[in-house]
Design an enzyme around this catalytic site. Structure first.
Site: not given
Length: 423
Positions: A174, A177, A306, A382
């Site tokens: 992504h 990020e 992420h 994350e």
């Protein structure tokens, strides 16, 4: 002479036109970030309609009620947005008063040396990767493929001993990020260059395969044009009122329960569009082919990095009731990561199946790695934080994130070894 002058003028005109066509970086002066809390289904239905009437940017997949959602709103629409929330009796607070000020706090110097105190553009990251590859004979470096716009997707395989099993790490699928590739390169630097006995042991006893930048086109776009961009940059064949639509959310494009769950994964102009079918993106195909190029049983862990929320998300994402056969084992390994990471600075990581813990989503890398490639421990990590800065984590936290993640990794690998993952 007149011909030369005319040609020179034409060249200058062409350069001027090219410069005029190049978009200026988007700015977010006086844009606010709102944190909204949606209590029930009635509020959720109306909240989903807001972007049809005023211009807002929702930062999360919308999944269900009893959750908070962060929304970026420009100055022209802030009053209207607040009125709508009040009419819906939606609780909210402003968590960022001026988004551009926050972004400016992490501005980078393109001429600065590679470090983990600031964010860096793609060229700087790739130059550092190349320098490491040239300096160490235990590194095997490859271009595993090219992005839609022709940029290389680079990999580094660290192997100091024959017969090791491997841990696979990927970053920045992504684009927005930035902390993802910063953390992945921090880990790689520690494995290559650290004098720490624990890191040296990990680099001796295990092979490490690292793809620090899965989405180079999107990443460059976040630096040069639009900081909020998430997807890759392939024109996807659709258009809306603003023009052609670009990009696929590549972490929704893997062929494992593809398109089974998720908000707006079928809207081709939305941030989370997963494509018309799975495995359409050349970046994803390059990554899958690279993983598949290794012998079965060699890669024993696949970790995707992420942002944000401080989670260790396990398979599966597409369901809240279906779990992997070795889910209990995976939970114990994830718990070890959380304990190790917390020891560094007190950051708390929550762990569990992503569909149950975070929100249902399908077509993700970790689920493909587990469900298709039979890698026995896969997860999405994350990173920081829990929402104070969210996707725009200041650069002065990069090193701390790197430290806590490497501590978590040490604990995770030791626990995975105890659990027989590397047998």
């Amino acid at each position: 002479m007149k011909v030369l002058i005319a040609l020179a003028l034409l060249s200058l005109a062409a350069l001027a036109n090219a410069a005029a066509r190049k978009p200026l970086p988007a700015r977010y002066d006086h844009f606010k970030v709102y944190r909204t809390f949606i209590e029930d289904d009635e509020q959720l239905v109306e909240f989903k309609k807001v972007h049809h009437t005023i211009e807002i940017h929702i930062l999360h997949d919308i999944q269900g009620p009893n959750r908070s959602y962060d929304v970026i709103v420009g100055p022209l629409f802030q009053h209207a947005f607040e009125r709508i929330l009040e009419d819906l009796e939606v609780d909210y607070k402003i968590i960022v008063e001026d988004l551009q000020e926050l972004l400016d706090s992490s501005a980078y110097d393109e001429d600065a040396d590679m470090d983990w105190e600031t964010y860096h553009p793609l060229d700087k990251i790739y130059d550092w990767v190349d320098e490491q590859c040239d300096a160490h004979d235990f590194l095997e470096c490859k271009v595993i493929g090219h992005s839609y716009e022709g940029r290389p997707i680079k990999s580094v395989r660290l192997s100091k001993r024959e017969g090791n099993k491997a841990i696979f790490i990927e970053g920045n699928i992504h684009a927005m990020e930035w902390i993802s590739s910063a953390t992945v390169t921090y880990i790689l630097n520690q494995l290559i260059n650290s004098d720490n006995a624990g890191m040296q042991r990990l680099s001796e006893e295990y092979d490490w395969i690292v793809v620090p930048m899965v989405n180079p086109d999107g990443f460059v776009y976040t630096h040069e044009v639009e900081r909020l961009w998430r997807k890759n940059r392939r024109p996807n064949g659709y258009a809306n009122a603003t023009g052609p639509c670009y990009g696929i959310d590549m972490n929704r494009n893997f062929d494992f329960h593809w398109s089974g769950a998720g908000w707006n994964i079928e809207d081709p102009c939305d941030h989370w569009f997963g494509g018309d079918e799975p495995n359409t993106e050349r970046e994803i195909l390059a990554l899958q082919d690279f993983v598949s190029s290794f012998d079965d049983g060699y890669i024993r862990s696949y970790m995707a990095f992420h942002a944000y929320g401080q989670y260790v998300l396990l398979p599966y994402g597409h369901s809240t009731t279906e779990f992997p056969p070795n889910y209990d084992q995976m939970m114990r390994i994830a718990a070890a990561f959380a304990d190790g990471a917390e020891d560094a600075y007190g950051s708390e990581f929550t762990y569990g199946a992503s569909g149950l813990l975070n929100y249902p989503v399908s077509g993700a890398a970790k689920d493909w790695a587990y469900g298709v490639k039979n890698i026995p421990f896969t997860c999405t990590v994350e990173l920081r934080d829990k929402g104070t800065f969210g996707f725009f984590l200041p650069s002065n936290q990069i090193t701390e994130v790197g430290v806590e993640v490497t501590e978590g990794l040490k604990s995770l690998v030791d626990k995975a070894a105890d659990e027989g993952i590397f047998d």
